[in-house]
Scaffold this motif. Structure first.
Motif, PDB file in Angstrom:
ATOM      1  N   ARG A  77     -13.360  15.088  12.680  1.00  0.00           N
ATOM      2  CA  ARG A  77     -12.748  13.741  12.680  1.00  0.00           C
ATOM      3  C   ARG A  77     -13.697  12.719  13.291  1.00  0.00           C
ATOM      4  N   GLU A  97      -3.297   9.451   9.684  1.00  0.00           N
ATOM      5  CA  GLU A  97      -3.585   8.503   8.598  1.00  0.00           C
ATOM      6  C   GLU A  97      -3.298   7.065   9.030  1.00  0.00           C
ATOM      7  N   LYS A 145      -9.391  23.535   8.777  1.00  0.00           N
ATOM      8  CA  LYS A 145      -7.936  23.744   8.818  1.00  0.00           C
ATOM      9  C   LYS A 145      -7.596  25.170   8.364  1.00  0.00           C
TER      10      LYS A 145
HETATM   11  O1  LIG Z   1      -7.957  14.251   9.803  1.00  0.00           O
HETATM   12  C1  LIG Z   1      -7.474  15.008   8.968  1.00  0.00           C
HETATM   13  O2  LIG Z   1      -6.760  15.964   9.273  1.00  0.00           O
HETATM   14  C2  LIG Z   1      -7.750  14.805   7.544  1.00  0.00           C
HETATM   15  O3  LIG Z   1      -7.409  15.648   6.731  1.00  0.00           O
HETATM   16  C3  LIG Z   1      -8.356  13.528   7.078  1.00  0.00           C
HETATM   17  C4  LIG Z   1      -7.278  12.547   6.636  1.00  0.00           C
HETATM   18  C5  LIG Z   1      -8.046  11.284   6.178  1.00  0.00           C
HETATM   19  O4  LIG Z   1      -8.389  11.225   5.003  1.00  0.00           O
HETATM   20  O5  LIG Z   1      -8.345  10.436   7.028  1.00  0.00           O
HETATM   21  C6  LIG Z   1      -6.529  13.129   5.487  1.00  0.00           C
HETATM   22  C7  LIG Z   1      -5.349  13.781   5.663  1.00  0.00           C
HETATM   23  C8  LIG Z   1      -4.593  13.766   6.927  1.00  0.00           C
HETATM   24  O6  LIG Z   1      -3.255  13.472   6.682  1.00  0.00           O
HETATM   25  C9  LIG Z   1      -5.184  12.855   7.920  1.00  0.00           C
HETATM   26  C10 LIG Z   1      -6.374  12.229   7.753  1.00  0.00           C
END
Ligand SMILES: O=C(O)C(=O)C[C@]1(C(=O)O)C=C[C@@H](O)C=C1
Length: 259
Positions: free
Chosen positions: A20, A194, A164
C-alpha cells in the motif's frame, strides 16, 4: 520500491502495508502526470486512428516501447507493455534480476488495451480542455507518461493479490477453485481503504496543482484557490476507473494463482 523485505528467517516476506505504501507513492506520479497533461488541450487528432493508419500517439508509444524493452523495462514485473504482446525485444544490456514474487501466470494478465480505451475515451476528456493546438508530439509524450503511470498502478493489483492470497490462502482457495469472481471481489475489497485513497488523491491534487500566484505570508482566501486539475475529478478518476481496474487485475491474477 520496497516490496520484498528480508525477514529474520531470511525468507522473502511481502506485506500489505509495504504494497500500500507503494500505491500511495504512485499516486504522486499519477497526479503529477495528469497535471502535466492538462496544460495541453484534448488534441484528439494525435490519438484518433484514421481509416487505414494508426495514430501519431500509437506510433509514438509503439516505438518507445521497443526502445524501453531494449534497456530492460519489461524485465521488471511491475511494467506491462501496451503493444508488444509476446514479442518483447531482448535487452541490449545485462538486466537486473528482479525477485520472483508473482506466480508465473502473472505474465498473462495485461489489461492495457482496456486501459488505453478507457483513458482516451473516458478519462482524458474529463480533465483537459477541449480543442486542438497542434502540439501533438508534446501531447503524446504527456499521454504516455499518464498511461504508463496508470498502467503500473492498475497492474500492481497482481502484487496486492499475491500478498492477500499468501495471508489467507484458506479463504481464497475455495473461491479460486470455484472460479467465483464475485466471492473473490468480496474477499479483496476494503471499502474504507478505497474511501481513504479517494480522499487522499483529492488532497494531493489540491496541494500539487494549486496556482501559486505570489509569494506572501498570506495564503489567501481558500474559496479563490484555483487548481490546474479539478481535485474532485482526480478523486472520481480513481473511484470510477483506477480502483475498479486494479480490482479486476487482482481477480484475474487470483483466478490463475493455483494453475
Ligand atoms: O489496498 C488494497 O487492499 C487494495 O486492494 C487496493 C485497492 C485500491 O485499488 O486502492 C483496491 C481494493 C481495495 O478495496 C482497497 C484498495
Amino acid at each position: 520500491m520496497a516490496r520484498v523485505n528480508e525477514s529474520n528467517s531470511g525468507s522473502d516476506v511481502l506485506s500489505l502495508e509495504s504494497i500500500r505504501e507503494s500505491l500511495i507513492r504512485q499516486e504522486d506520479t499519477i497526479v503529477f502526470s495528469l497535471i502535466e497533461r492538462s496544460q495541453f488541450p484534448l488534441n484528439s487528432p494525435a490519438f484518433e486512428d484514421s481509416e487505414n493508419s494508426s495514430s501519431l500517439t500509437e506510433f509514438f508509444v509503439r516505438e518507445i516501447e521497443v526502445l524501453q524493452a531494449k534497456v530492460g523495462r519489461y524485465e521488471n514485473p511491475e511494467e506491462n507493455p501496451f503493444f508488444l504482446d509476446n514479442n518483447i525485444p531482448h535487452s541490449v544490456f545485462p538486466t537486473h534480476k528482479y525477485p520472483t514474487v508473482l506466480h508465473p501466470k502473472a505474465l498473462s494478465v495485461n489489461i492495457n488495451k482496456r486501459i488505453w480505451d478507457v483513458y482516451f475515451k473516458e478519462v482524458l476528456p474529463l480533465f483537459v480542455k477541449p480543442g486542438d493546438d497542434g502540439n501533438y508530439p508534446s501531447t503524446a509524450a504527456s499521454d504516455l507518461a499518464c498511461l504508463q503511470a496508470i498502467s503500473r498502478r492498475i497492474h500492481y493489483g497482481k502484487f496486492v493479490a499475491e500478498v492477500k492470497f499468501r495471508d489467507a490462502p484458506q479463504d481464497y482457495e475455495p473461491a479460486i477453485r470455484a472460479k467465483d469472481r464475485e466471492a473473490l471481489m468480496k474477499l479483496l475489497t476494503f471499502e474504507k481503504v478505497e474511501e481513504m485513497v479517494k480522499k487522499r488523491v483529492q488532497k494531493k491534487a489540491e496541494t500539487f496543482g494549486q496556482e501559486v500566484k505570489c509569494i506572501s505570508s498570506d495564503s489567501g482566501d481558500e474559496s479563490e484557490k484555483k487548481y490546474k486539475v479539478d481535485p474532485l475529478v482526480v478523486s472520481r478518476i480513481y473511484g470510477e476507473w483506477l480502483i475498479p481496474l486494479t480490482k479486476l487485475v487482482e481477480v484475474e491474477y487470483l483466478l490463475r494463482r493455483l494453475d
